[in-house]
Each structure stands twice: as structure tokens, then as C-alpha cells.
Design an enzyme around this catalytic site. Sequence first.
Site, PDB file in Angstrom:
ATOM      1  N   LYS A  98       0.813  -1.230   0.000  1.00 28.39           N
ATOM      2  CA  LYS A  98       0.000   0.000   0.000  1.00 28.39           C
ATOM      3  C   LYS A  98       0.844   1.277   0.000  1.00 28.39           C
ATOM      4  O   LYS A  98       0.388   2.311  -0.480  1.00 28.39           O
ATOM      5  CB  LYS A  98      -0.956   0.009   1.201  1.00 28.39           C
ATOM      6  CG  LYS A  98      -2.102  -0.966   1.060  1.00 28.39           C
ATOM      7  CD  LYS A  98      -3.077  -0.825   2.213  1.00 28.39           C
ATOM      8  CE  LYS A  98      -4.222  -1.801   2.061  1.00 28.39           C
ATOM      9  NZ  LYS A  98      -5.277  -1.563   3.048  1.00 28.39           N
ATOM     10  N   ASP A 134      -9.992   3.136   1.942  1.00 27.21           N
ATOM     11  CA  ASP A 134     -10.166   2.480   3.246  1.00 27.21           C
ATOM     12  C   ASP A 134     -10.862   3.415   4.238  1.00 27.21           C
ATOM     13  O   ASP A 134     -11.750   3.026   4.982  1.00 27.21           O
ATOM     14  CB  ASP A 134      -8.807   2.099   3.839  1.00 27.21           C
ATOM     15  CG  ASP A 134      -8.224   0.859   3.177  1.00 27.21           C
ATOM     16  OD1 ASP A 134      -8.998   0.034   2.677  1.00 27.21           O
ATOM     17  OD2 ASP A 134      -6.982   0.734   3.153  1.00 27.21           O
ATOM     18  N   GLY A 158      -3.776   1.203  18.435  1.00 22.74           N
ATOM     19  CA  GLY A 158      -2.840   0.990  17.334  1.00 22.74           C
ATOM     20  C   GLY A 158      -2.400   2.293  16.704  1.00 22.74           C
ATOM     21  O   GLY A 158      -3.077   3.334  16.849  1.00 22.74           O
ATOM     22  N   ALA A 159      -1.254   2.212  16.008  1.00 26.44           N
ATOM     23  CA  ALA A 159      -0.729   3.392  15.296  1.00 26.44           C
ATOM     24  C   ALA A 159      -0.046   2.954  14.002  1.00 26.44           C
ATOM     25  O   ALA A 159       0.817   3.647  13.492  1.00 26.44           O
ATOM     26  CB  ALA A 159       0.244   4.153  16.195  1.00 26.44           C
ATOM     27  N   LEU A 254     -11.434  -3.443  13.272  1.00 22.79           N
ATOM     28  CA  LEU A 254     -11.173  -3.445  11.827  1.00 22.79           C
ATOM     29  C   LEU A 254     -11.000  -4.872  11.299  1.00 22.79           C
ATOM     30  O   LEU A 254     -11.089  -5.110  10.105  1.00 22.79           O
ATOM     31  CB  LEU A 254      -9.933  -2.614  11.492  1.00 22.79           C
ATOM     32  CG  LEU A 254      -9.924  -1.150  11.940  1.00 22.79           C
ATOM     33  CD1 LEU A 254      -8.734  -0.416  11.324  1.00 22.79           C
ATOM     34  CD2 LEU A 254     -11.213  -0.422  11.574  1.00 22.79           C
TER      35      LEU A 254
HETATM   36  P1  ATR Z   1      -1.586  -2.383   9.528  1.00 20.28           P
HETATM   37  O1  ATR Z   1      -1.128  -1.814   8.230  1.00 20.28           O
HETATM   38  O2  ATR Z   1      -2.533  -3.540   9.399  1.00 20.28           O
HETATM   39  O3  ATR Z   1      -2.073  -1.341  10.461  1.00 20.28           O
HETATM   40  P2  ATR Z   1       0.958  -2.368  10.875  1.00 20.28           P
HETATM   41  O4  ATR Z   1       1.242  -1.075  10.239  1.00 20.28           O
HETATM   42  O5  ATR Z   1       2.028  -3.401  10.929  1.00 20.28           O
HETATM   43  O6  ATR Z   1      -0.284  -3.071  10.176  1.00 20.28           O
HETATM   44  O7  ATR Z   1       0.420  -2.058  12.381  1.00 20.28           O
HETATM   45  C1  ATR Z   1       0.147  -3.066  13.294  1.00 20.28           C
HETATM   46  C2  ATR Z   1      -0.359  -2.442  14.594  1.00 20.28           C
HETATM   47  O8  ATR Z   1      -0.631  -3.495  15.531  1.00 20.28           O
HETATM   48  C3  ATR Z   1       0.648  -1.533  15.267  1.00 20.28           C
HETATM   49  O9  ATR Z   1      -0.037  -0.537  15.995  1.00 20.28           O
HETATM   50  C4  ATR Z   1       1.351  -2.504  16.206  1.00 20.28           C
HETATM   51  O10 ATR Z   1       1.973  -1.895  17.311  1.00 20.28           O
HETATM   52  P3  ATR Z   1       3.513  -1.360  17.181  1.00 20.28           P
HETATM   53  O11 ATR Z   1       3.401  -0.058  16.450  1.00 20.28           O
HETATM   54  O12 ATR Z   1       3.966  -1.235  18.563  1.00 20.28           O
HETATM   55  O13 ATR Z   1       4.251  -2.400  16.385  1.00 20.28           O
HETATM   56  C5  ATR Z   1       0.187  -3.300  16.691  1.00 20.28           C
HETATM   57  N1  ATR Z   1       0.602  -4.603  17.220  1.00 20.28           N
HETATM   58  C6  ATR Z   1       1.005  -5.675  16.513  1.00 20.28           C
HETATM   59  N2  ATR Z   1       1.299  -6.705  17.328  1.00 20.28           N
HETATM   60  C7  ATR Z   1       1.074  -6.251  18.593  1.00 20.28           C
HETATM   61  C8  ATR Z   1       1.169  -6.847  19.888  1.00 20.28           C
HETATM   62  N3  ATR Z   1       1.545  -8.114  20.055  1.00 20.28           N
HETATM   63  N4  ATR Z   1       0.830  -6.103  20.960  1.00 20.28           N
HETATM   64  C9  ATR Z   1       0.434  -4.817  20.815  1.00 20.28           C
HETATM   65  N5  ATR Z   1       0.315  -4.196  19.612  1.00 20.28           N
HETATM   66  C10 ATR Z   1       0.627  -4.903  18.521  1.00 20.28           C
END
Ligand code: ATR
Length: 316
Positions: A98, A134, A158-159, A254
Site C-alpha cells: 500500500k 479504506d 494501534g498506530a 477493523l
Molecule cells: P496495519 O497496516 O494492518 O495497520 P501495521 O502497520 O504493521 O499493520 O500495524 C500493526 C499495529 O498493531 C501496530 O499498531 C502494532 O503496534 P507497534 O506499532 O507497537 O508495532 C500493533 N501490534 C502488533 N502486534 C502487537 C502486539 N503483540 N501487541 C500490541 N500491539 C501490537
Amino acid sequence: MIFRNGRKRRWSYCQIEHESSAEMEKMVEINGKTRVCGLIGYPVEHTLSPVIHNTLAGLLGHDLVYVPFPVEPGRVEDAVNGADALQLLGLNVTVPYKSEVLDFLSEIDTLARNIGAVNTLVRVKTGYKGYNTDMEGLYRAMVSERIQIEKERIILLGAGGAARAVAHLCALKGADTIYMLNRTYDKAERVAEEVNGVAGRQVVVPMLLEEYTRIPEGRYLAVQGTSVGLAPHNDRAVISDPAFYEKVHTGFDLIYNPWETRFMQLVKAGGGRACNGLKMLLYQGIIAYELWNDVHVKERDAQIVYERLEEQFRKS
Ligand code: ATR
């Protein structure tokens, strides 16, 4: 014969005259003029997007087919140029391309540029123009679920890429405050700076995930935008403390696989309403289809596509 909604019906290549859109649906007969749209990503085998677009083509009587194309890492540029050479009408773009695909587009819509990610490409004279449907898809899903954003106090978990788009949407639609909770604080801080800059006000408050107890008392709309809880890790939620969910009047995850995530179960246990992400998938696809075909998809057709998606999801 195809069995649908408990009824038996003959499907033919010509339009069947009946009272509803579902019954007006026709199968696309591929011919020399059939236009092609598709999905690029890696992997793509489990995508539900063909259900959305091929159903819409049938309902609206468009001579169009939609096909998933797996694109191996490092081949995105080739894929976009190849699609252009083959005159593909449009493409959806999914994980992990993306953002990467941005470098290979001839134009980028402002909203998509702000978000830094596209999920839809529309063929223009000079190549492809990138859009992000989206965000608008989530908005239409929320409208359809009667979820309000304006003046709402929102908790966003999330971020990452998805949560960032949600933050932009909620700020744009007039949210009061967005508490953005993330495992990695720096990422939340960066997104907050970016969104607050675009919004021209301090609407996003970045926080560490474990700081959730510091969120002021009240009842919030909570959007689950992390990848935690995605199948096969169905029993996981990014926050599992029941006390947190007492603050949530509506939870929107989501994720749509599993159908009911642990987050949704916890929201319900706390007395709130919970929705999964299937409607977001539906509407982001509908908006892409509208861009490719310059049409407006009616709600009754959206509903038919949703039922078809749900049916397909339950089979898979
Ligand atoms: P997407 O494009 O689907 O949003 P991404 O950009 O990889 O995927 O984001 C994944 C999100 O899930 C992030 O907010 C991530 O937190 P980090 O920024 O700290 O990586 C969060 N996430 C993934 N695994 C996690 C976990 N085990 N515990 C807490 N947050 C998690």
C-alpha cells in the site's frame, strides 16, 4: 443451478426480469470487450474482494471481471507497468504494497498522499492514479452502523497503517478527542503530530498502551486498529482488562476474521455494542468500484453484496 437464500434458481447469461436487484443480476460473459480489474498483493489467495466486484458487475450489468494477482516482493513496479500495458481498468492494492506502490503512480489523490498509503488505482492517460478508499469505506461502514464520529471521544488502539487512516478520518469528521494507544509510543506520537498538523488542532493524544487507565472517565467509541486478535490468534486482545471495556459504548474492530474477535467479546461483556470490519471491507470495495466505473452503488445493492460476502466468509 445455484442455491441461494434457500431458493433454487436458474442463472443465465441474459438478464432475468424480477422485482429486486439481486434477481436482476447477470453473469458476465467474457468477450473481446470485457474490462479487467484486479488486486495486487502478496499473498492474495484468501481475498474476499472478487466477491464484491464480480457481484457488483453482475448486479449493475457491467461487462467487467475482477481477478486477484499475486505479486512477489520486488515486482510491484513491473506489476503496475504490466497492468498499464494490458490496459487494466483498475487495481486494488493490499498488504504489503500500500505504501511501496506510491513510487510507481502518475498521480496521487490528496487524501491518499496525506495517509501515505493507497489501496485503489484508477487507470488514467499517463498511468495510474492512486486513491485510499479504506478511510471513506470505514466512514460509510460507520454510517451504516449508525456510529457517530462528530463530537465523539474516541479511543483508537494501534498506530500502524490502518490506525493512522482511522485517526485521519476521525479528525476530519470532527471527533472531540482521539486517545491513540500503541505499544510503541514513538509511532503514536508521529501519527498524532501528522494528524494534528493536518487538522490544525490537538485532536490526537498519543499514549502508551498500558496507560489506558489514565483515560478520563466517560463512555467512548473504541476502534481496534491493531493486528492483535487476527485469526488464528482468536483469543488475543490488545487490552484484556474488563475495567477498560466498561468505558466503551461501541467497539469497532477493523478485523473481520474471526467474525467475533476477543476485543468484540470484551466490549459486549462490558455492556457495549460491537461491530467487525466486514462492512469496512465492503465499502472500501464499493468506493473503488464507483471510481473505476463512475457510478454510484445504491444501498440495496451494497446490502446484497454484504450478504454475499458474509456467505462466502462463512464458507471459507
Ligand atoms: P496495519 O497496516 O494492518 O495497520 P501495521 O502497520 O504493521 O499493520 O500495524 C500493526 C499495529 O498493531 C501496530 O499498531 C502494532 O503496534 P507497534 O506499532 O507497537 O508495532 C500493533 N501490534 C502488533 N502486534 C502487537 C502486539 N503483540 N501487541 C500490541 N500491539 C501490537
